[in-house]
Design an enzyme around this catalytic site. Structure first.
Site, PDB file in Angstrom:
ATOM      1  N   TYR A 240       0.842  -1.211   0.000  1.00  0.00           N
ATOM      2  CA  TYR A 240       0.000   0.000   0.000  1.00  0.00           C
ATOM      3  C   TYR A 240       0.873   1.255   0.000  1.00  0.00           C
ATOM      4  CZ  TYR A 240      -3.744   3.191   1.601  1.00  0.00           C
ATOM      5  OH  TYR A 240      -4.646   4.217   1.726  1.00  0.00           O
TER       6      TYR A 240
ATOM      7  N   THR B 278      -1.092   6.665  18.227  1.00  0.00           N
ATOM      8  CA  THR B 278      -2.046   7.753  17.963  1.00  0.00           C
ATOM      9  C   THR B 278      -2.431   7.819  16.491  1.00  0.00           C
ATOM     10  OG1 THR B 278      -0.400   9.464  17.453  1.00  0.00           O
ATOM     11  CG2 THR B 278      -0.963   9.136  19.794  1.00  0.00           C
TER      12      THR B 278
END
Ligand code: NAD
Ligand code: UDP
Length: 327
Positions: A148, A213
């Site tokens: 990807y 995060t």
């Protein structure tokens, strides 16, 4: 056709982001061709547009050339969830690279303006935080996410080479984690997983300890950014970050979803997938200054709308795109 009405091709148009873009363009009166192979989407996402005189659906794979006379191309076709893009990694590379070549060839021939949905994944597991567009990234070129990340990096290369060599009018956006209605319930990305788990009172699956995060952007904000970039002066090619700089740990996201759904789900920890980025947050100064864009919807408000959407759909109407698990 009026000068303001355009013929717009949207690849990956039946997917999460594509379906919102199709809706916006159909509502604006443009003549829209939605092209998709339905790998990670279903016709139900754009069913409400079928039958409109300015909407056309084409089942097609972008790894094959496509011919049409168009004014603008939005190239979104590519599985976006790690679980699905890792299912057939070679096909993911082909979709990004051959898809870009085919669509850029079409843009060159028709002189269409062309937009590429690139990604914050081009920054890999970033060593600098937050990430400006000038950062060149830290990608493992042989890892599980490389199909990807490197596919999207090569697509960016192709966009800039077609621009320099052939004068193609390009726009490249680097999208940071976006969520909202029309995500596939079995998409496998964190927001849809947590909401589906919470509304069914199932365990919420945090991968790792949940300290990693992400910065979550609501879909309406993102689509506004897409359109502003496409309509910007021709020297604004990007790459340009579009995302919400509000940064949350995955644990905070899980807790917020539990609170907003009133769920009795427990949080469980599962193994962290390989090469999972530890932190991600966009610098959006360029989007603010060059496009006059910034996000308006905060995470709590966006999650509330997304939860309402997932509660409104019948999960039995959805087929899992793949049975693959993240590794
Ligand atoms: P999605 O999986 O919902 O949509 C992708 C669409 O592309 C699907 O409809 C799928 O069937 C189609 N598709 C896949 N391979 C194809 C092929 N070979 N030929 C034709 N169609 C094909 O994902 P999304 O979130 O809507 O992502 C859209 C684009 O935005 C992708 O290119 C993705 O990489 C990019 N992006 C999304 C995010 C995000 O947070 N949503 C972040 C970064 C980048
Ligand atoms: N994640 C998680 N539980 C899930 C799905 C994802 O903890 O059920 C984590 C994942 O490991 C990553 C983050 O959430 O750290 C975002 O994952 P996602 O697949 O949505 O997108 P990414 O930003 O990694 O491409």
């Amino acid at each position: 056709m009026s000068k303001h009405l355009k013929r717009i091709l949207i690849t990956g148009g039946a997917g999460f982001l594509g379906s919102h873009l199709c809706q916006r363009m159909v509502d604006a009166g443009h003549d829209v061709i939605c092209l998709d192979n339905f790998f990670t989407s279903q016709k139900s996402n754009i069913a409400h547009l079928l039958g409109k005189p300015n909407f056309e659906l084409v089942r097609h794979d972008v790894t094959n050339p496509f011919m049409a006379e168009v004014d603008e191309i939005y190239n979104l076709a590519c599985p976006a969830s790690p679980v699905h893009y890792q299912y057939n990694a070679i096909k993911t590379v082909k979709t990004s690279v051959m898809g870009a070549i085919n669509m850029l060839g079409l843009a060159k021939r028709t002189k269409a303006k062309i937009f590429q949905a690139s990604t914050s994944e081009v920054y890999g597991d970033p060593e600098i935080h937050p990430q400006p567009e000038s950062y060149r990234g830290c990608v493992n070129p042989i890892g599980l996410r490389a199909c990807y990340d490197e596919g999207k990096r090569c697509a960016e290369t192709l966009f800039f080479d077609y621009h320099r060599q052939n004068g193609v009018n390009i726009r490249v956006v680097r999208i940071f984690n976006t969520y909202g209605p029309h995500m596939h319930p079995y998409d496998g990305r964190v927001v849809s997983n947590f909401i589906i788990q919470a509304i069914q009172n199932q365990d919420i699956t945090i991968y790792g300890d949940g300290s990693q995060t992400r910065s979550f952007c609501y879909v309406d904000d993102l689509i506004n950014g897409f359109i502003k970039l496409m309509d910007a002066p021709d020297d604004v090619t990007g790459p340009i970050n579009i995302g919400n700089p509000g940064e949350f740990t995955i644990k905070q996201l899980a807790e917020m979803v539990i609170e907003l759904t009133g769920s009795s789900s427990k949080i469980i920890n599962m193994p962290l997938p390989k090469d999972d980025p530890t932190q991600r947050k966009p610098v959006i100064t360029q989007a603010q200054e060059k496009l006059g864009w910034e996000p308006k919807v905060d995470l709590r408000e966006g999650l509330t709308k997304t939860i309402a959407y997932f509660k409104s759909i019948n999960l039995d109407d959805y087929r899992k795109p793949t049975d693959h698990e993240v590794q």
